[in-house]
Design a protein around this motif. Structure first.
Motif, PDB file in Angstrom:
ATOM      1  N   SER A  68       5.223  -7.759 -12.077  1.00 25.60           N
ATOM      2  CA  SER A  68       5.403  -7.046 -10.816  1.00 25.60           C
ATOM      3  C   SER A  68       5.450  -8.004  -9.637  1.00 25.60           C
ATOM      4  CB  SER A  68       4.252  -6.050 -10.618  1.00 25.60           C
ATOM      5  OG  SER A  68       4.260  -5.088 -11.626  1.00 25.60           O
ATOM      6  N   ARG A  69       6.244  -7.623  -8.625  1.00 27.66           N
ATOM      7  CA  ARG A  69       6.369  -8.445  -7.424  1.00 27.66           C
ATOM      8  C   ARG A  69       5.941  -7.699  -6.176  1.00 27.66           C
ATOM      9  NH1 ARG A  69       8.849 -13.097  -8.372  1.00 27.66           N
ATOM     10  NH2 ARG A  69       8.975 -13.444  -6.130  1.00 27.66           N
ATOM     11  N   THR A  70       5.881  -6.376  -6.224  1.00 25.65           N
ATOM     12  CA  THR A  70       5.619  -5.605  -5.010  1.00 25.65           C
ATOM     13  C   THR A  70       4.693  -4.432  -5.316  1.00 25.65           C
ATOM     14  OG1 THR A  70       7.587  -4.256  -5.428  1.00 25.65           O
ATOM     15  CG2 THR A  70       7.849  -6.162  -3.978  1.00 25.65           C
ATOM     16  N   VAL A  71       4.163  -3.870  -4.235  1.00 27.48           N
ATOM     17  CA  VAL A  71       3.468  -2.587  -4.295  1.00 27.48           C
ATOM     18  C   VAL A  71       4.386  -1.577  -3.630  1.00 27.48           C
ATOM     19  CG1 VAL A  71       1.403  -1.288  -3.652  1.00 27.48           C
ATOM     20  CG2 VAL A  71       1.235  -3.746  -4.140  1.00 27.48           C
ATOM     21  N   THR A  72       4.604  -0.436  -4.284  1.00 30.04           N
ATOM     22  CA  THR A  72       5.562   0.550  -3.782  1.00 30.04           C
ATOM     23  C   THR A  72       4.904   1.914  -3.669  1.00 30.04           C
ATOM     24  OG1 THR A  72       7.403  -0.650  -4.787  1.00 30.04           O
ATOM     25  CG2 THR A  72       7.791   1.650  -4.204  1.00 30.04           C
ATOM     26  N   ALA A  73       5.236   2.615  -2.588  1.00 31.88           N
ATOM     27  CA  ALA A  73       4.816   4.003  -2.395  1.00 31.88           C
ATOM     28  C   ALA A  73       6.024   4.902  -2.640  1.00 31.88           C
ATOM     29  CB  ALA A  73       4.269   4.206  -0.987  1.00 31.88           C
ATOM     30  N   PHE A  74       5.872   5.861  -3.562  1.00 33.10           N
ATOM     31  CA  PHE A  74       6.958   6.772  -3.927  1.00 33.10           C
ATOM     32  C   PHE A  74       6.644   8.189  -3.445  1.00 33.10           C
ATOM     33  CE2 PHE A  74       7.057   3.474  -7.199  1.00 33.10           C
ATOM     34  CZ  PHE A  74       8.415   3.178  -7.311  1.00 33.10           C
ATOM     35  N   ASP A  75       7.678   8.884  -3.049  1.00 32.10           N
ATOM     36  CA  ASP A  75       7.571  10.319  -2.788  1.00 32.10           C
ATOM     37  C   ASP A  75       7.575  11.022  -4.143  1.00 32.10           C
ATOM     38  OD1 ASP A  75       7.913  13.018  -2.234  1.00 32.10           O
ATOM     39  OD2 ASP A  75       9.251  12.644  -0.534  1.00 32.10           O
ATOM     40  N   PRO A  76       6.519  11.758  -4.503  1.00 33.41           N
ATOM     41  CA  PRO A  76       6.481  12.379  -5.825  1.00 33.41           C
ATOM     42  C   PRO A  76       7.481  13.512  -6.003  1.00 33.41           C
ATOM     43  CG  PRO A  76       4.595  13.056  -4.526  1.00 33.41           C
ATOM     44  CD  PRO A  76       5.282  11.997  -3.730  1.00 33.41           C
ATOM     45  N   ALA A  77       8.075  13.982  -4.913  1.00 31.95           N
ATOM     46  CA  ALA A  77       9.041  15.079  -5.035  1.00 31.95           C
ATOM     47  C   ALA A  77      10.335  14.617  -5.678  1.00 31.95           C
ATOM     48  CB  ALA A  77       9.333  15.686  -3.661  1.00 31.95           C
ATOM     49  N   ASP A  78      10.782  13.389  -5.334  1.00 31.04           N
ATOM     50  CA  ASP A  78      12.091  12.953  -5.835  1.00 31.04           C
ATOM     51  C   ASP A  78      12.138  11.478  -6.229  1.00 31.04           C
ATOM     52  OD1 ASP A  78      11.982  11.687  -3.386  1.00 31.04           O
ATOM     53  OD2 ASP A  78      13.475  12.989  -2.443  1.00 31.04           O
ATOM     54  N   GLY A  79      11.021  10.755  -6.092  1.00 26.80           N
ATOM     55  CA  GLY A  79      11.000   9.349  -6.466  1.00 26.80           C
ATOM     56  C   GLY A  79      11.523   8.415  -5.407  1.00 26.80           C
ATOM     57  N   SER A  80      11.835   8.924  -4.244  1.00 28.99           N
ATOM     58  CA  SER A  80      12.316   8.039  -3.183  1.00 28.99           C
ATOM     59  C   SER A  80      11.191   7.120  -2.716  1.00 28.99           C
ATOM     60  CB  SER A  80      12.848   8.861  -2.010  1.00 28.99           C
ATOM     61  OG  SER A  80      11.833   9.701  -1.493  1.00 28.99           O
ATOM     62  N   VAL A  81      11.594   5.960  -2.229  1.00 29.39           N
ATOM     63  CA  VAL A  81      10.626   4.947  -1.820  1.00 29.39           C
ATOM     64  C   VAL A  81      10.226   5.182  -0.373  1.00 29.39           C
ATOM     65  CG1 VAL A  81      10.287   2.483  -1.392  1.00 29.39           C
ATOM     66  CG2 VAL A  81      11.468   3.247  -3.463  1.00 29.39           C
ATOM     67  N   GLU A  82       8.932   5.281  -0.128  1.00 31.97           N
ATOM     68  CA  GLU A  82       8.421   5.431   1.236  1.00 31.97           C
ATOM     69  C   GLU A  82       8.190   4.077   1.893  1.00 31.97           C
ATOM     70  OE1 GLU A  82       4.993   7.935   1.017  1.00 31.97           O
ATOM     71  OE2 GLU A  82       6.138   9.704   0.404  1.00 31.97           O
ATOM     72  N   TRP A  83       7.651   3.134   1.158  1.00 29.22           N
ATOM     73  CA  TRP A  83       7.527   1.763   1.640  1.00 29.22           C
ATOM     74  C   TRP A  83       7.299   0.820   0.462  1.00 29.22           C
ATOM     75  CZ3 TRP A  83       2.931  -0.155   0.064  1.00 29.22           C
ATOM     76  CH2 TRP A  83       1.805   0.682   0.043  1.00 29.22           C
ATOM     77  N   THR A  84       7.543  -0.458   0.711  1.00 25.73           N
ATOM     78  CA  THR A  84       7.310  -1.502  -0.286  1.00 25.73           C
ATOM     79  C   THR A  84       6.606  -2.670   0.379  1.00 25.73           C
ATOM     80  OG1 THR A  84       9.266  -0.900  -1.567  1.00 25.73           O
ATOM     81  CG2 THR A  84       8.390  -3.097  -1.910  1.00 25.73           C
ATOM     82  N   PHE A  85       5.599  -3.215  -0.297  1.00 27.00           N
ATOM     83  CA  PHE A  85       4.846  -4.355   0.218  1.00 27.00           C
ATOM     84  C   PHE A  85       4.980  -5.525  -0.744  1.00 27.00           C
ATOM     85  CE2 PHE A  85       0.864  -6.798  -0.088  1.00 27.00           C
ATOM     86  CZ  PHE A  85       0.846  -7.373   1.176  1.00 27.00           C
ATOM     87  N   ASP A  86       5.403  -6.676  -0.192  1.00 28.78           N
ATOM     88  CA  ASP A  86       5.506  -7.904  -0.968  1.00 28.78           C
ATOM     89  C   ASP A  86       4.350  -8.818  -0.569  1.00 28.78           C
ATOM     90  OD1 ASP A  86       6.083 -10.291  -2.175  1.00 28.78           O
ATOM     91  OD2 ASP A  86       8.156 -10.404  -1.490  1.00 28.78           O
ATOM     92  N   PRO A  87       3.420  -9.128  -1.479  1.00 27.17           N
ATOM     93  CA  PRO A  87       2.241  -9.918  -1.096  1.00 27.17           C
ATOM     94  C   PRO A  87       2.494 -11.416  -0.987  1.00 27.17           C
ATOM     95  CG  PRO A  87       2.145  -9.382  -3.412  1.00 27.17           C
ATOM     96  CD  PRO A  87       3.364  -8.693  -2.881  1.00 27.17           C
ATOM     97  N   ALA A  88       3.688 -11.893  -1.336  1.00 26.18           N
ATOM     98  CA  ALA A  88       3.945 -13.335  -1.319  1.00 26.18           C
ATOM     99  C   ALA A  88       3.843 -13.889   0.096  1.00 26.18           C
ATOM    100  CB  ALA A  88       5.319 -13.629  -1.897  1.00 26.18           C
ATOM    101  N   THR A  89       3.363 -15.107   0.195  1.00 25.44           N
ATOM    102  CA  THR A  89       3.305 -15.815   1.474  1.00 25.44           C
ATOM    103  C   THR A  89       4.253 -17.005   1.407  1.00 25.44           C
ATOM    104  OG1 THR A  89       1.459 -17.190   0.722  1.00 25.44           O
ATOM    105  CG2 THR A  89       0.902 -15.125   1.828  1.00 25.44           C
TER     106      THR A  89
END
Length: 644
Positions: free
Chosen positions: A187-208
């Motif tokens: 894995s490279r990111t943390v993702t928030a999904f809308d459970p209604a349709d799987g659309s992405v609400e936001w994505t976080f990349d922890p790399a510096t």
């Protein structure tokens, strides 16, 4: 503590679906409904904070399987993740064959009897515990898959690969994700999904800029914050993100692994309880440290070594020390949640009893699944092992915590070499009351310093089946009182210990009369006791004595052909004499074994002449302590002339 800010990718109504998933059919996902728990154990570790804790009471004593799912329905390789429960239905994922085959199933079974409601074939779902919310079932370890919880039909799946188990909170699904649809790429990111349709609400990349950090745990969500462990080679950190936007609030780096280590740092899922977030991290070979941080600021509150896989309940953090360093058994450990002070440690008896699951806490009971020794129920306050449940003598591995609901612990098993399944463990009705007996292998007296062997038995009224009897005996502990000297003027004292395995012998150092007592105690705290008396002597050794018939046989010249009886009965010993042996021809070979016997004495012929006979007969007696003594008699016969 290192505090950094990384860019956050926010989806829009138009673009989020393209980034997120493909839709087979969607319905509105009610915010009000999603903030209400869908069931008593609806996701990984029971809740969004990964506490592994529930107020429901589970089985404590004498665990037995009420039912199990048909082996043929599960798949040969079984289940590596945990089951979840909602609205009377148990959901889980299983593997059909080896991990290389890439095929598996998602199941829904009736929680009351294990009968299938539906089963759908999917690609491999090896490590992801499902999530149930608002009539939908979500599962990762591949594209995030949404199924209708009622019939298993597919609703949508994401275009991003999801590793680990997703977490549901605040009307959103949170997961660690990769750039590809499979989860085989780290894995490279943390993702928030809308459970209604799987659309992405936001994505976080922890790399510096200097470290390519990657998320490596199931997220924990508490209030408006998401917590996730991130790592890169021998380094690790804990991140706190805003649940609605993914913006990083704080990050704290964990101590690096030792210089020269070639093993990547690993984590267990963060756990959040009472404004504190707990995470264990360490090397892949299971040596972990457990850390406690302020959930709002990331300030460290305490840490302990040799503790992993935390679960929190009863103001206590429960953890596992995978190996105790002596006999490869695991230890269960309990710490004060606020201070980290140790409350108790319990080590398993036996060989290679290894806890491999996450822990679960249900009321006053802690549950731990092992890699081949079954499910253990432990008193959460004291650490006392209460009971063990196993579907057979050598059970399959239990890789995830049980889902504990209303007196039942639902456990999934994994083993490529045995039939594997989901089991519903309950607390059985009290078995029949036991009856105990004890006796000595030899009545004695016995020698000081030598082992006295005890024989004991535990029986149950109405139980004749040997297998059932052995199952009941497995639930008992054994308490011995060995050195109770009878008749002493002083207060009697016992040498006393408890063990899950009975002893069968004991050596007494001093002569005297003793009482030995054994008490059997079952998981319901019922006892059955039995005792026996032990006589202990100094055992200086036996004294050999021979009685002859006629009585004056040794002092009289006997007529040739006289029958002489030899009897060793007058021999004396403080303990039992084990052997009576006779040498009748002075060749030092004790060829006759008998307590008493007879011989014919007389001359030997040489042509026409008869010679006088003098014969020495030697007796050797040996007692049970192995000490011996000898004595002899000499018999003579008359000459032919005297006989005439």
């Amino acid at each position: 503590m290192v505090r950094t800010y990384r860019r956050v990718f926010l989806g829009t109504a138009a673009s989020a679906l393209a980034l997120g998933g493909t839709v087979a059919g969607t319905e509105p996902f009610s915010q009000a409904d999603t903030d209400t728990e869908a069931g008593p154990w609806p996701q990984f570790q029971g809740d969004a904070a990964n506490t592994g804790s529930t107020d429901a009471e589970g089985p404590r004593r004498h665990l037995e399987s009420a039912w199990n799912v048909d082996y043929d329905e599960v798949g040969r390789w079984g289940i590596r993740s945990g089951p979840v429960l909602a609205d009377g239905t148990l959901y889980f994922a299983s593997l059909e064959d080896t991990r290389m085959s890439g095929m598996g199933y998602v199941h829904a079974v009736d929680a009351s009897d294990g009968s299938h409601e539906w089963r759908v074939e999917t690609d491999m779902r090896a490590r992801s515990t499902p999530v149930v919310a608002d009539g939908r079932l979500f599962i990762g370890d591949g594209p995030l898959l949404a199924l209708d919880a009622e019939n298993g039909s597919e609703l949508w799946q994401s275009e991003r690969g999801v590793s680990r188990s997703p977490t549901f909170a605040n009307g959103t699904l949170y997961a660690t994700t990769g750039n590809h649809v499979t989860s085989s790429v780290r894995s490279r990111t943390v993702t928030a999904f809308d459970p209604a349709d799987g659309s992405v609400e936001w994505t976080f990349d922890p790399a510096t800029e200097d470290v390519d950090w990657k998320p490596d745990t199931t997220p924990a969500v508490a209030g408006d914050t998401v917590y996730v462990g991130v790592g890169m080679s021998q380094r690790g950190a804990l991140c706190a993100l805003a649940a609605d936007t993914g913006e990083e609030r704080w990050r704290v780096e964990l101590p690096e692994l030792a210089d020269g280590s070639t093993i990547d740092m690993t984590f267990t899922a963060p756990v959040v309880a009472d404004d504190t977030v707990y995470i264990s991290a360490g090397s892949e070979n299971y040596w972990h440290n457990l850390y406690a941080f302020d959930a709002a600021t990331g300030d460290q509150r305490w840490s302990v070594s040799d503790a992993r896989t935390p679960a929190v309940g009863n103001d206590t953090v429960y953890a596992v020390n995978r190996y105790d360093g002596e006999n490869d058994n695991s230890e269960l450990r309990a710490f004060d949640a606020e201070t980290g002070a140790e409350r108790w440690t319990t080590t398993f008896d036996g060989d290679n009893v290894t806890v491999v699951s996450e822990l679960a806490v249900a009321g006053e009971t802690l549950y731990a699944g092992t890699g081949g020794d079954g499910l253990y129920a432990v008193d959460a306050e004291t650490g006392k092992i209460l009971s063990r449940g196993a579907e057979r003598r050598y059970p399959a591995s239990m890789n995830a915590a049980p889902a504990v609901v209303d007196g039942t612990a639902f456990v999934a098993t994994y083993d490529p070499d045995y039939d594997t399944s989901v089991y519903a463990y309950v607390e059985s009705e009290k078995p029949p009351a036991p009856e105990a007996t004890i006796s000595l292998d030899e009545p004695g007296p016995h020698c000081a310093g030598e082992d006295v062997i005890f024989e004991y038995e535990l029986t149950f009224e109405g139980v004749d089946d040997p297998e059932r009897r052995n199952e009941l005996i497995d639930e008992y502990s054994y308490e011995w009182k060995i050195d109770h000297a009878i008749g002493d003027d002083e207060e009697p004292a016992f040498e006393e210990w408890s063990s899950a395995v009975t002893i069968d012998r004991h050596a007494y150092d001093e002569p005297g009369t003793y009482e030995a007592e054994i008490t059997f105690r079952d998981s319901f705290d019922r006892t059955a006791s039995a005792s026996t008396t032990v006589e202990i002597a100094d055992c200086d050794g036996p004294t050999a004595q021979i009685e002859t018939t006629p009585a004056d046989a040794e002092t009289t010249d006997l007529p040739q052909g006289t029958q002489v009886g030899l009897d060793a009965s007058p021999s004396e010993s403080e303990v039992d004499i084990e052997a009576y042996e006779w040498d009748t021809d002075s060749d030092s070979d004790f060829e006759t074994d008998a307590k008493a016997f007879s011989i014919i004495v007389g001359g030997e012929s040489c042509g026409d002449e008869t010679w006088d006979e003098t014969r020495t007969i030697t007796l050797r007696v040996t007692d049970v302590a192995g000490k011996s003594d000898t004595t002899s008699v000499t018999l003579s016969t008359e000459s032919d002339e005297e006989s005439e």
